[in-house]
Scaffold this active site. Structure first.
Site, PDB file in Angstrom:
ATOM      1  N   HIS A   1       0.684  26.450  -8.794  1.00 33.65           N
ATOM      2  CA  HIS A   1      -0.324  26.902  -7.838  1.00 33.65           C
ATOM      3  C   HIS A   1      -0.667  25.808  -6.852  1.00 33.65           C
ATOM      4  CE1 HIS A   1      -3.051  25.160 -11.036  1.00 33.65           C
ATOM      5  NE2 HIS A   1      -3.641  24.648  -9.964  1.00 33.65           N
TER       6      HIS A   1
ATOM      7  N   ARG B   1     -10.550  24.472  -1.827  1.00 28.21           N
ATOM      8  CA  ARG B   1     -11.985  24.590  -2.100  1.00 28.21           C
ATOM      9  C   ARG B   1     -12.583  25.565  -1.101  1.00 28.21           C
ATOM     10  NH1 ARG B   1     -10.637  19.177  -2.828  1.00 28.21           N
ATOM     11  NH2 ARG B   1     -10.977  18.505  -4.970  1.00 28.21           N
TER      12      ARG B   1
ATOM     13  N   GLU C   1      -5.214  28.848  -6.278  1.00 25.48           N
ATOM     14  CA  GLU C   1      -6.448  28.591  -7.028  1.00 25.48           C
ATOM     15  C   GLU C   1      -7.570  28.398  -6.020  1.00 25.48           C
ATOM     16  OE1 GLU C   1      -8.479  24.875  -9.408  1.00 25.48           O
ATOM     17  OE2 GLU C   1      -6.329  25.185  -9.677  1.00 25.48           O
TER      18      GLU C   1
ATOM     19  N   HIS D   1      -4.825  20.095  -4.328  1.00 26.54           N
ATOM     20  CA  HIS D   1      -3.628  19.528  -4.912  1.00 26.54           C
ATOM     21  C   HIS D   1      -2.545  20.595  -5.051  1.00 26.54           C
ATOM     22  CE1 HIS D   1      -6.067  21.035  -8.355  1.00 26.54           C
ATOM     23  NE2 HIS D   1      -4.895  21.529  -8.731  1.00 26.54           N
TER      24      HIS D   1
ATOM     25  N   GLU E   1      -0.915  17.842  -9.459  1.00 24.13           N
ATOM     26  CA  GLU E   1      -1.395  18.032 -10.828  1.00 24.13           C
ATOM     27  C   GLU E   1      -0.221  18.458 -11.693  1.00 24.13           C
ATOM     28  OE1 GLU E   1      -4.887  20.486 -13.203  1.00 24.13           O
ATOM     29  OE2 GLU E   1      -4.087  21.332 -11.358  1.00 24.13           O
TER      30      GLU E   1
END
Length: 135
Positions: free
Chosen positions: A14, A18, A65, A83, A131
């Protein structure tokens, strides 16, 4: 940098952004872009909510995400990117191999804060974070 680690079994999972208003963002991605809300979870101790949207199940597709920090109503464009995420079969071996190849591990493997998924972060040459998530 030295030779790269064995990446057999890795998969792009993914990308995270934000958002200032989670419901508005979910409506955009689902109603306008035709994605489905795949899962949503509140983390009250951390004061954030994660929602994952995409065109197919996470085990088969790369998804988005959406991270909603309860106390942050908006972000400057460019400050909202979080990320890239890669699923790896052995996060500890992956981090060891990446470190030995000269990569900067900025967060060693371990459970995520406010959860139990095992994650790590590696930094690319420009400072962008990737990540790693234990598959």
């Amino acid at each position: 940098m030295n030779a790269s680690p064995d990446t057999a079994g890795w998969r792009f999972l993914h990308t995270m952004i934000r958002v200032g208003n989670l419901d508005r963002s979910i409506a955009f991605y689902t109603n306008l872009l035709g994605m489905r809300l795949l899962r949503r979870q509140d983390y009250p101790e951390g004061r954030f909510t994660l929602a994952f949207v995409g065109y197919g199940v996470e085990s088969e597709q790369t998804v988005v995400e959406l991270t909603y920090n309860w106390d942050t109503p908006s972000y400057e464009l460019g400050g909202g990117f979080g990320h890239l995420a890669l699923g790896v079969p052995d996060i500890y071996a992956a981090c060891e191999a990446l470190s030995q190849a000269g990569a900067k591990i900025v967060r060693p493997p371990g459970p995520m804060k406010h959860g139990n998924t095992v994650i790590a972060f590696v930094e690319d040459p420009d400072g962008y974070r990737v990540e790693l998530i234990q598959a």
